[in-house]
Design an enzyme around this catalytic site. Sequence first.
Site, PDB file in Angstrom:
ATOM      1  N   LYS A 157      62.845  36.857  35.250  1.00  0.00           N
ATOM      2  CA  LYS A 157      62.255  37.020  33.831  1.00  0.00           C
ATOM      3  C   LYS A 157      61.128  38.711  33.492  1.00  0.00           C
ATOM      4  CE  LYS A 157      65.443  33.905  31.973  1.00  0.00           C
ATOM      5  NZ  LYS A 157      65.731  34.820  31.234  1.00  0.00           N
ATOM      6  N   TYR A 210      61.872  32.244  39.509  1.00  0.00           N
ATOM      7  CA  TYR A 210      62.215  31.812  38.182  1.00  0.00           C
ATOM      8  C   TYR A 210      61.604  33.278  37.021  1.00  0.00           C
ATOM      9  CZ  TYR A 210      63.133  30.658  32.697  1.00  0.00           C
ATOM     10  OH  TYR A 210      63.518  31.440  31.953  1.00  0.00           O
TER      11      TYR A 210
HETATM   12  P1  NDP Z   1      70.492  26.027  28.097  1.00  0.00           P
HETATM   13  O1  NDP Z   1      71.241  25.275  29.657  1.00  0.00           O
HETATM   14  O2  NDP Z   1      71.091  25.042  26.917  1.00  0.00           O
HETATM   15  O3  NDP Z   1      71.500  26.747  28.294  1.00  0.00           O
HETATM   16  C1  NDP Z   1      71.959  27.900  29.246  1.00  0.00           C
HETATM   17  C2  NDP Z   1      73.088  28.638  29.117  1.00  0.00           C
HETATM   18  O4  NDP Z   1      73.317  29.241  29.671  1.00  0.00           O
HETATM   19  C3  NDP Z   1      74.196  27.502  28.659  1.00  0.00           C
HETATM   20  O5  NDP Z   1      75.494  28.453  27.825  1.00  0.00           O
HETATM   21  C4  NDP Z   1      75.457  28.395  30.207  1.00  0.00           C
HETATM   22  O6  NDP Z   1      76.456  27.728  30.291  1.00  0.00           O
HETATM   23  C5  NDP Z   1      74.730  29.622  30.665  1.00  0.00           C
HETATM   24  N1  NDP Z   1      74.667  30.311  31.601  1.00  0.00           N
HETATM   25  C6  NDP Z   1      73.869  29.651  33.235  1.00  0.00           C
HETATM   26  N2  NDP Z   1      74.926  29.904  33.811  1.00  0.00           N
HETATM   27  C7  NDP Z   1      75.499  30.954  33.505  1.00  0.00           C
HETATM   28  C8  NDP Z   1      76.154  31.332  34.410  1.00  0.00           C
HETATM   29  N3  NDP Z   1      75.981  32.044  36.056  1.00  0.00           N
HETATM   30  N4  NDP Z   1      77.877  32.421  34.185  1.00  0.00           N
HETATM   31  C9  NDP Z   1      77.764  31.520  32.877  1.00  0.00           C
HETATM   32  N5  NDP Z   1      76.988  31.075  31.677  1.00  0.00           N
HETATM   33  C10 NDP Z   1      76.043  30.992  32.341  1.00  0.00           C
HETATM   34  O7  NDP Z   1      68.605  26.699  28.065  1.00  0.00           O
HETATM   35  P2  NDP Z   1      68.760  27.415  27.374  1.00  0.00           P
HETATM   36  O8  NDP Z   1      69.779  27.630  25.831  1.00  0.00           O
HETATM   37  O9  NDP Z   1      67.173  27.177  26.576  1.00  0.00           O
HETATM   38  O10 NDP Z   1      68.404  29.118  28.021  1.00  0.00           O
HETATM   39  C11 NDP Z   1      68.635  29.981  27.734  1.00  0.00           C
HETATM   40  C12 NDP Z   1      68.008  31.128  28.136  1.00  0.00           C
HETATM   41  O11 NDP Z   1      66.595  31.666  27.134  1.00  0.00           O
HETATM   42  C13 NDP Z   1      68.209  31.356  29.409  1.00  0.00           C
HETATM   43  O12 NDP Z   1      68.244  33.294  29.789  1.00  0.00           O
HETATM   44  C14 NDP Z   1      66.852  30.348  29.753  1.00  0.00           C
HETATM   45  O13 NDP Z   1      65.924  30.796  30.903  1.00  0.00           O
HETATM   46  C15 NDP Z   1      66.131  31.768  28.452  1.00  0.00           C
HETATM   47  N6  NDP Z   1      64.726  30.785  28.089  1.00  0.00           N
HETATM   48  C16 NDP Z   1      64.792  29.816  27.680  1.00  0.00           C
HETATM   49  C17 NDP Z   1      63.722  28.873  27.486  1.00  0.00           C
HETATM   50  C18 NDP Z   1      63.440  27.731  27.365  1.00  0.00           C
HETATM   51  O14 NDP Z   1      62.384  26.772  27.668  1.00  0.00           O
HETATM   52  N7  NDP Z   1      64.077  26.520  26.844  1.00  0.00           N
HETATM   53  C19 NDP Z   1      61.750  29.528  27.588  1.00  0.00           C
HETATM   54  C20 NDP Z   1      62.221  30.322  27.326  1.00  0.00           C
HETATM   55  C21 NDP Z   1      63.410  31.915  28.030  1.00  0.00           C
HETATM   56  P3  NDP Z   1      77.504  27.072  30.954  1.00  0.00           P
HETATM   57  O15 NDP Z   1      76.903  26.379  31.690  1.00  0.00           O
HETATM   58  O16 NDP Z   1      78.387  26.907  30.202  1.00  0.00           O
HETATM   59  O17 NDP Z   1      77.941  28.244  31.895  1.00  0.00           O
HETATM   60  C1  8X3 Z   2      61.142  28.642  30.417  1.00  0.00           C
HETATM   61  C2  8X3 Z   2      59.848  28.904  29.792  1.00  0.00           C
HETATM   62  O1  8X3 Z   2      57.858  28.381  30.906  1.00  0.00           O
HETATM   63  O2  8X3 Z   2      59.191  26.885  32.236  1.00  0.00           O
HETATM   64  O3  8X3 Z   2      61.630  30.144  30.261  1.00  0.00           O
HETATM   65  O4  8X3 Z   2      58.892  29.222  32.170  1.00  0.00           O
HETATM   66  S1  8X3 Z   2      59.318  28.738  31.762  1.00  0.00           S
END
Ligand code: NDP
Ligand code: 8X3
Length: 273
Positions: free
Chosen positions: A162, A158
């Site tokens: 990133k 992961y």
């Molecule tokens: P969620 O799980 O709430 O949302 C993830 C979203 O990504 C969903 O809408 C899902 O939609 C979509 N998704 C996943 N795989 C696919 C795919 N193959 N095609 C299309 N859509 C996809 O998590 P977050 O909102 O937290 O995550 C959003 C972003 O933020 C990610 O890139 C994550 O890595 C990043 N992030 C999150 C952090 C956290 O702590 N939450 C911290 C740092 C970064 P569906 O399943 O309907 O396809």
């Molecule tokens: C999500 C934050 O710290 O779990 O991107 O990698 S961490």
Amino acid sequence: MSISLLNKVVLITGASSGIGRASAVEFAKQGAKLILVARRKNRLDGLAKELKSQYETESLTIQLDVSDKDAVESQLNNLPVEWKDVDILVNNAGLALTTDKIQEGNIDNWDIMIDTNIKGLLYVTRQLITGMVNRNSGHIINIGSIAGQEAYPCGNVYAATKHAVRAINQSLRMDLLGSAIRISEIAPGAVETEFSEVRWNDKDKADAFYSDFSPLVAEDIADAVIYCATRPLHVDVAQITLYPTAQASATQLHRGKSLIQNIANPPTLARKE
Ligand code: NDP
Ligand code: 8X3
């Protein structure tokens, strides 16, 4: 000083949940037109309906797996004419699957993370960037992570994805130098969304992870997305890192209720469905 997003066409991947969903709501409040992309079409349609009734937002919902190269090409190459000129792309779709040591890692999970977080982001970007270059206008906002700035135990693949987002972000800015296209990366720490539930496939474990500190909420990240998008056109916000106040690095979380109680107005938790 900020610019208007009225009638701007904004495409958000991963708009069915968490940060993507919250960003859609904030863009809707600004009068933007939304292309909402994810695999769970029913959620996108529900969101579009909600935004129409609350903000009169025009939305197009697209069921799409961003890791499916052919589907990305055919869907995004065939946007209806009034949606073709995407002004702002928010590359948000992404996920982590498990926290395993590399020597115990599941290769299928690695493939899904790489295919979604890196290749999916590239596929979507490639489809939309030609139009931006031809129009000499556009903004790509990539959702990275603090995991793109440091590795941590069992975060291996992961974190690698990133780090790749960060490198792609930097390369985009260099490759587009001389154009009016802007490139931004937002790198959050711990945000309470469905992210951890997806990561561990265990809601109780995910709830427990966020239970004893005040995490970021999806709206905090959406706020940063809007900040980037509304800067005057000569300003390109290259990168924003957002931590919860109770976090200092991927491995350093101040757990305990005391800090939460000391915050006068704790944030409302992001809506979950
Ligand atoms: P969620 O799980 O709430 O949302 C993830 C979203 O990504 C969903 O809408 C899902 O939609 C979509 N998704 C996943 N795989 C696919 C795919 N193959 N095609 C299309 N859509 C996809 O998590 P977050 O909102 O937290 O995550 C959003 C972003 O933020 C990610 O890139 C994550 O890595 C990043 N992030 C999150 C952090 C956290 O702590 N939450 C911290 C740092 C970064 P569906 O399943 O309907 O396809
Ligand atoms: C999500 C934050 O710290 O779990 O991107 O990698 S961490």
